[in-house]
Design a protein around this motif. Structure first.
Motif, PDB file in Angstrom:
ATOM      1  N   LEU A 255     -22.071 -18.457  86.584  1.00  0.00           N
ATOM      2  CA  LEU A 255     -21.112 -18.972  86.701  1.00  0.00           C
ATOM      3  C   LEU A 255     -20.284 -19.022  86.257  1.00  0.00           C
ATOM      4  O   LEU A 255     -20.012 -18.088  85.203  1.00  0.00           O
ATOM      5  CB  LEU A 255     -21.423 -20.814  86.569  1.00  0.00           C
ATOM      6  CG  LEU A 255     -20.161 -21.809  86.972  1.00  0.00           C
ATOM      7  CD1 LEU A 255     -20.120 -21.346  88.605  1.00  0.00           C
ATOM      8  CD2 LEU A 255     -20.303 -22.694  86.124  1.00  0.00           C
ATOM      9  N   LEU A 256     -18.833 -18.218  86.810  1.00  0.00           N
ATOM     10  CA  LEU A 256     -17.646 -17.118  86.764  1.00  0.00           C
ATOM     11  C   LEU A 256     -16.063 -18.334  86.673  1.00  0.00           C
ATOM     12  O   LEU A 256     -15.656 -18.627  87.835  1.00  0.00           O
ATOM     13  CB  LEU A 256     -17.950 -15.931  87.495  1.00  0.00           C
ATOM     14  CG  LEU A 256     -18.185 -15.374  86.691  1.00  0.00           C
ATOM     15  CD1 LEU A 256     -18.886 -13.623  88.251  1.00  0.00           C
ATOM     16  CD2 LEU A 256     -19.027 -14.963  86.041  1.00  0.00           C
ATOM     17  N   LEU A 257     -15.771 -18.304  85.762  1.00  0.00           N
ATOM     18  CA  LEU A 257     -13.991 -19.188  85.766  1.00  0.00           C
ATOM     19  C   LEU A 257     -12.724 -18.393  85.295  1.00  0.00           C
ATOM     20  O   LEU A 257     -13.005 -17.578  84.602  1.00  0.00           O
ATOM     21  CB  LEU A 257     -13.884 -19.976  85.223  1.00  0.00           C
ATOM     22  CG  LEU A 257     -14.774 -22.234  85.423  1.00  0.00           C
ATOM     23  CD1 LEU A 257     -15.876 -21.516  85.086  1.00  0.00           C
ATOM     24  CD2 LEU A 257     -14.196 -23.215  84.648  1.00  0.00           C
ATOM     25  N   ALA A 258     -12.565 -18.347  86.414  1.00  0.00           N
ATOM     26  CA  ALA A 258     -11.005 -17.154  86.315  1.00  0.00           C
ATOM     27  C   ALA A 258      -9.764 -18.338  85.976  1.00  0.00           C
ATOM     28  O   ALA A 258      -9.314 -18.909  87.185  1.00  0.00           O
ATOM     29  CB  ALA A 258     -10.360 -16.557  87.103  1.00  0.00           C
ATOM     30  N   LEU A 259      -9.411 -18.557  84.309  1.00  0.00           N
ATOM     31  CA  LEU A 259      -7.940 -18.751  84.250  1.00  0.00           C
ATOM     32  C   LEU A 259      -6.587 -18.997  83.774  1.00  0.00           C
ATOM     33  O   LEU A 259      -7.276 -18.299  82.306  1.00  0.00           O
ATOM     34  CB  LEU A 259      -9.054 -20.438  83.115  1.00  0.00           C
ATOM     35  CG  LEU A 259      -8.580 -22.007  82.463  1.00  0.00           C
ATOM     36  CD1 LEU A 259      -7.717 -22.809  83.478  1.00  0.00           C
ATOM     37  CD2 LEU A 259      -9.265 -22.499  81.569  1.00  0.00           C
ATOM     38  N   ARG A 260      -5.774 -19.944  84.748  1.00  0.00           N
ATOM     39  CA  ARG A 260      -4.884 -19.377  83.805  1.00  0.00           C
ATOM     40  C   ARG A 260      -3.852 -20.357  83.021  1.00  0.00           C
ATOM     41  O   ARG A 260      -3.763 -21.716  83.917  1.00  0.00           O
ATOM     42  CB  ARG A 260      -3.693 -18.585  84.779  1.00  0.00           C
ATOM     43  CG  ARG A 260      -4.640 -17.863  85.064  1.00  0.00           C
ATOM     44  CD  ARG A 260      -3.553 -16.165  85.527  1.00  0.00           C
ATOM     45  NE  ARG A 260      -4.300 -15.179  86.240  1.00  0.00           N
ATOM     46  CZ  ARG A 260      -3.757 -14.257  86.461  1.00  0.00           C
ATOM     47  NH1 ARG A 260      -2.578 -14.133  87.818  1.00  0.00           N
ATOM     48  NH2 ARG A 260      -4.371 -12.714  86.689  1.00  0.00           N
ATOM     49  N   THR A 261      -3.217 -20.814  81.597  1.00  0.00           N
ATOM     50  CA  THR A 261      -2.735 -22.029  81.796  1.00  0.00           C
ATOM     51  C   THR A 261      -0.931 -20.970  81.151  1.00  0.00           C
ATOM     52  O   THR A 261      -0.769 -19.567  81.294  1.00  0.00           O
ATOM     53  CB  THR A 261      -3.640 -22.714  80.634  1.00  0.00           C
ATOM     54  OG1 THR A 261      -2.939 -21.208  79.706  1.00  0.00           O
ATOM     55  CG2 THR A 261      -4.555 -22.851  81.191  1.00  0.00           C
ATOM     56  N   ARG A 262       0.159 -21.697  81.134  1.00  0.00           N
ATOM     57  CA  ARG A 262       1.694 -21.918  80.775  1.00  0.00           C
ATOM     58  C   ARG A 262       1.889 -23.459  79.984  1.00  0.00           C
ATOM     59  O   ARG A 262       1.592 -24.342  80.485  1.00  0.00           O
ATOM     60  CB  ARG A 262       1.561 -21.648  81.560  1.00  0.00           C
ATOM     61  CG  ARG A 262       3.545 -20.825  81.349  1.00  0.00           C
ATOM     62  CD  ARG A 262       4.011 -20.534  82.677  1.00  0.00           C
ATOM     63  NE  ARG A 262       3.802 -20.066  83.606  1.00  0.00           N
ATOM     64  CZ  ARG A 262       3.504 -19.598  84.891  1.00  0.00           C
ATOM     65  NH1 ARG A 262       4.156 -21.024  85.329  1.00  0.00           N
ATOM     66  NH2 ARG A 262       3.418 -18.766  85.478  1.00  0.00           N
TER      67      ARG A 262
END
Length: 466
Positions: A255-262
Motif C-alpha cells: 500500500l503506497l501513499l504519496a502525501l504532501r502538506t504545507r
C-alpha cells in the motif's frame, strides 16, 4: 566475499578498541582520518586506503539490524560499526573482517557476515606500486571517471547508508552519475531506490549469464566512455534483459501513499505529525524510529526532526522513518522551505502478505484528519503487487494502481471549487471536513483495475484546465 563488514557490539568501541582492531594488518600499516574525523582509514605504507571505518552508530530501533542484514541477529540497542574494504587490493576484504572480528571479540559482539570474522593478522602481500592511486577520497566509491562514480556492493540488501549518501552528494556536486553495481541476488531498500531515481544514476546488475542490465528498468547495459549505458539496437532502442523479465507472483502487496502538506513557517511549527498520523491510522502506532540514513537509529521524535530541519533551512532535509517490524512500514520525508511556507513531501509504503488485507477503508478517515489538522495538499493512495518486506528486487514489478486521491482545501481554492467538485467520468467526490473549508476525496476502486490510471489522468487534466 563481501567488501562490507559490520561489527555489532553491545558497547561503543572506544579509541583503544578501534586501534586494536586497526592493528589487524600489523605494524607496517598506518591509520588516517577523513570526513572531519568521522571516518578512520587503515592505509598501506604509501598512504593508500585499504579499509575505511565509519564512526559507530547506536541503533535503538527494534528490528532494524535484522531488516538491513537480511538475517536473524540479536535485537535491542546495538552499536553498528561498518568497515568498507577497497576492491583494488586483495587483502583488504580480510583486513576488514579481522578488524570487525577483533571489535566483536573484545566487546562481546557479533560480525556480519559471520564468515568474515577473524582475529588473524593479515599481512599486506600485494605489490602496492602496481595498484592505481585512487582518484577519489570518498570511501564508498570504487571507480571514478569524469562522468560517473561507481560503487560495488556485494551484499544481499543495499541500504542507503551514510557511505552511499555521501557518495551521492559528492557525485551530484561534481555533476557525476552514481551507479551501484551488484550481483543478481541483491535487493535495494526503498530509500536507496529513491536515491537512485533519475538518470544517469543507475542500479547495475552483473549477471553471470546475461551480462549487465539495469535493475530498475531492465535495459541491457555496457561500459562505454566511462559509464554504464544502454546497448542500443539499429533503431536506437534498448532491450530488456531476460533475467529482468522473470517474476513470480507471491500474492504479496504494498500500500503506497504519496502525501504532501504545507504549513505556515512559524516558530511553533512541529513537523512529522502528518506522517505520525498516517502511521497511527494504518499500523495502530507511531513510527518507531527516524534518521537521515540507514540504519534508522533514533527513536521517533517529531521535535528532534523538526529541530534538524530548522537547522538546515533553507536547504531541504531528507529523512527516513520506520515502523514496527510486525507491520513493515517505511517512509521518506522531504522537508522544504518555500515562499508558500514549509512543505512536507512524504512517501509511505506498507507491506502485506497474501493472507493480509490492506486497510483501504482507513484511507478516507485518514485523509479527513490530514485535511483538517495537518495542512494536506494532496494524498494519492495506490496498491501494487510487490514484496511485503518493502525491498526492491532486480526484476520487473507491476506498477501501482490508484485507489484514491484527496485534494486539500487550499489546493481546491487554486483549482476552483466548482471544477474540483464536478469531475468528469461520473466520479462523485466525497467532501471531507467543514463545509466552508472542506477537502475533496475521489475514489477509483480497490487497486485491482488498471483502468484507474486512465481515470486519474483524466481527472488530473480536468483539474489543470483553465
Amino acid at each position: 566475499m563481501t567488501k562490507d563488514v559490520i561489527a555489532l557490539t553491545p558497547e561503543m568501541p572506544d579509541l583503544n578498541t578501534l586501534l586494536a582492531g586497526l592493528y589487524a594488518g600489523g605494524p607496517d600499516l598506518s591509520v588516517n582520518t577523513t570526513a572531519d574525523g568521522a571516518v578512520v582509514q587503515l592505509c598501506s605504507p604509501d598512504g593508500r586506503p585499504l579499509v575505511s571505518v565509519e564512526a559507530p552508530i547506536l541503533v535503538q530501533v527494534p528490528g532494524e539490524t535484522a531488516r538491513l542484514l537480511d538475517c536473524a541477529v540479536a535485537d535491542g540497542p546495538v552499536w553498528w560499526t561498518e568497515a568498507r574494504a577497497s576492491t583494488a587490493v586483495a587483502e583488504a576484504g580480510r583486513l576488514a573482517g579481522s578488524f570487525a572480528g577483533r571489535l566483536a571479540t573484545v566487546l562481546g559482539g557479533t560480525v556480519w557476515p559471520p564468515e568474515a570474522a577473524t582475529t588473524d593478522v593479515v599481512p599486506l602481500t600485494t605489490d602496492i606500486s602496481a595498484v592505481p592511486v585512487p582518484a577519489t577520497a570518498t570511501p564508498a566509491v570504487d571507480v571514478l571517471t569524469t562522468t560517473t562514480a561507481v560503487v560495488i556492493q556485494d551484499r544481499p540488501l543495499v541500504p542507503l547508508t551514510n557511505w552511499l549518501s555521501d557518495a551521492l552528494r559528492t557525485a551530484t556536486a561534481a555533476d557525476r552519475a552514481l551507479q551501484i553495481v551488484t550481483p543478481p541476488a541483491t535487493r535495494l531498500t526503498l530509500p536507496t531506490r529513491t536515491a537512485l531515481r533519475g538518470l544517469p544514476n543507475r542500479w547495475v546488475v552483473q549477471h553471470p549469464e546475461h551480462g549487465y542490465y539495469d535493475g530498475l528498468s531492465g535495459a541491457v547495459l555496457h561500459w562505454k566512455d566511462g559509464t554504464f549505458t544502454p546497448v542500443r539496437g539499429e533503431n536506437g532502442t534498448a532491450r530488456a534483459a531476460e533475467a529482468f523479465k522473470t517474476v513470480t507472483d507471491t500474492g504479496e502487496r504494498q500500500l503506497l501513499l504519496a502525501l504532501r502538506t504545507r504549513h505556515p513557517a512559524d516558530a511553533d511549527l512541529v513537523l512529522g505529525r502528518a506522517l505520525e498520523t498516517a502511521y497511527h491510522h494504518l499500523t495502530d502506532g507511531p513510527p518507531t524510529g527516524w534518521s537521515t540514513a540507514e540504519p534508522v537509529n533514533l527513536p521517533w521524535s517529531t521535535r528532534q526532526l523538526t529541530d534538524l530541519a530548522r537547522s538546515r533551512a533553507p536547504q531541504p532535509t531528507l529523512l527516513i522513518a520506520i515502523g514496527h517490524p510486525d507491520r513493515p512500514a517505511l517512509a521518506t520525508l522531504r522537508i522544504l522551505r518555500t515562499p508558500a511556507g514549509v512543505e512536507e513531501d512524504i512517501t509511505l509504503a506498507l507491506g502485506y502478505a497474501e493472507d493480509e488485507t490492506p486497510p483501504l477503508d482507513s484511507i478516507e478517515p485518514l485523509a479527513a484528519v490530514l485535511a483538517a489538522e495537518h495542512g494536506l495538499t494532496t494524498l494519492l493512495t495506490s496498491l501494487r503487487a510487490a514484496r511485503r518486506d518493502l525491498t526492491v528486487p532486480p526484476h520487473v514489478e507491476a506498477p501501482p494502481i490508484p485507489v484514491a486521491l484527496t485534494v486539500g482545501h487550499d489546493e481546491i481554492e487554486s483549482i476552483g471549487r466548482t471544477r474540483a467538485e464536478h469531475p468528469p467520468l461520473g466520479l462523485t467526490p466525497t467532501k471531507l471536513g467543514h463545509p466552508a473549508e472542506h477537502a475533496v476525496h475521489y475514489t477509483f476502486g480497490d487497486g485491482t483495475n488498471p483502468q484507474a490510471w486512465t481515470t486519474l489522468h483524466q481527472l488530473t487534466r480536468h483539474r489543470k484546465q483553465a
